[in-house]
Design an enzyme around this catalytic site. Structure first.
Site, PDB file in Angstrom:
ATOM      1  CB  ILE A 138      -0.979   0.027   1.201  1.00  0.00           C
ATOM      2  CG1 ILE A 138      -0.231  -0.142   2.530  1.00  0.00           C
ATOM      3  CG2 ILE A 138      -2.036  -1.042   1.059  1.00  0.00           C
ATOM      4  CD1 ILE A 138      -1.141  -0.113   3.755  1.00  0.00           C
ATOM      5  CG  ASP A 139      -0.242   4.391  -2.521  1.00  0.00           C
ATOM      6  OD1 ASP A 139       0.447   3.655  -3.253  1.00  0.00           O
ATOM      7  OD2 ASP A 139      -1.333   4.881  -2.861  1.00  0.00           O
ATOM      8  CE  LYS A 140       6.730   9.137   2.960  1.00  0.00           C
ATOM      9  NZ  LYS A 140       5.772  10.238   3.167  1.00  0.00           N
TER      10      LYS A 140
END
Length: 304
Positions: A138-140
């Site tokens: 998942i994104d930062k």
């Protein structure tokens, strides 16, 4: 050394070469292009030009990309919020702001650095040395549940479940604007944005099938708390699909308004539920990570 060649089209005439290359080369910024030019790795029609050189139709651009020097991946004693662990799999609740695996500009402090310290060599190697154990990510600036494979056999089973879309993935998000409907589905393909290669977009060109189901949980004035369930798992899928239907995520400066209220640290998006079949036993397992404090506080603020 990697080599790439571009030929300027009529509509690209007059564009600065550093702008053109940054838009057409993935993972390379304008400053990165300029550094390559300074070191003599970019030629136009066989000669050296400056970053402000404006392209002419039929210009031939040759780019040499030197091999990157790999930084050593080191274990780090990073605290992990572990929801479950056995000999095959570990499930963690990733905080907002943590990068999943090392990438340019993020060689330390990642989830992988913490996993190496916690698990030692008990991580799958299918995704390479830089992404041991990582089956999905998942994104930062997205928080929430992630599963990590501790051996190659488990990795293959979990990856197969992802490919067949049998994994349960439910997110919560706060988006701009109100909805007339209570629920809906976005079934639109996602690929690289043809106008900005660093972004994704709904596009018919070089795209992949993508489906997001959503429903309204709370109406919060000019914003809405939603639940989004992924049927597919494309890069930035929820962010792109919600923007496409006029509801960009609050805090998302990439796909939403550049000026965002509430001084947030990125999109308000949380991977709340993750369910899958155990790679060895086949039993269905489901895990839930509560909304992080900043998310819950924001809901309470909007309710007032």
């Amino acid at each position: 050394m990697e080599y790439m060649t571009f030929v300027a089209e009529r509509e690209e005439a007059g564009t600065r070469i550093d702008v053109f290359l940054a838009e057409n080369m993935e993972n390379l910024s304008r400053s990165g292009v300029q550094k390559l030019m300074e070191s003599g790795h970019i030629h136009v029609n066989g000669g050296i030009v400056k970053p402000n050189y404006k392209l002419r139709e039929t210009d031939m651009i040759d780019v040499e990309i030197p091999e990157a020097k790999e930084a050593e991946l080191l274990p780090e004693p990073i605290p992990l919020d572990i929801l479950y662990e056995d000999k095959d799999v570990i499930v963690v609740n990733k905080p907002q702001g943590m990068v999943v695996h090392p990438a340019p500009g993020h060689d330390s402090g990642t989830l992988v650095n913490g996993l190496l310290y916690h698990c030692g060599e008990e991580l799958s190697g299918i995704n390479g040395e830089k992404r041991p154990g990582i089956v999905h990510r998942i994104d930062k600036d997205t928080s929430g549940v992630l599963m990590i494979a501790k051996n190659n056999a488990a990795h293959q089973v979990l990856a197969a479940q992802l490919a067949e879309h049998s994994i349960t993935r439910i997110y919560n998000a706060i988006v701009f604007n109100g909805f007339q409907e209570e629920e809906g589905t976005v079934d639109q393909p996602i690929g690289r944005n043809p106008l900005d290669r660093k972004k994704m977009a709904v596009t018919q060109k070089h795209s992949r099938h993508a489906v997001t189901h959503y429903r309204v949980l709370q109406r919060l004035g000019n914003f809405t708390l939603i639940e989004a369930q992924l049927e597919t798992g494309r890069t930035h899928q929820i962010r792109v699909h919600m923007t496409y239907i006029g509801h960009p995520l609050l805090g998302d400066q990439v796909y939403g308004p550049k000026k965002q209220p509430f001084s947030l640290n990125g999109q308000v998006l949380h991977a709340r539920v993750l369910g899958f079949r155990h790679p060895t036993t086949g039993a269905y397992m489901e895990f839930e990570a509560p909304l992080p404090p900043y998310f819950q506080q924001l809901i309470e603020r909007l309710q007032k």
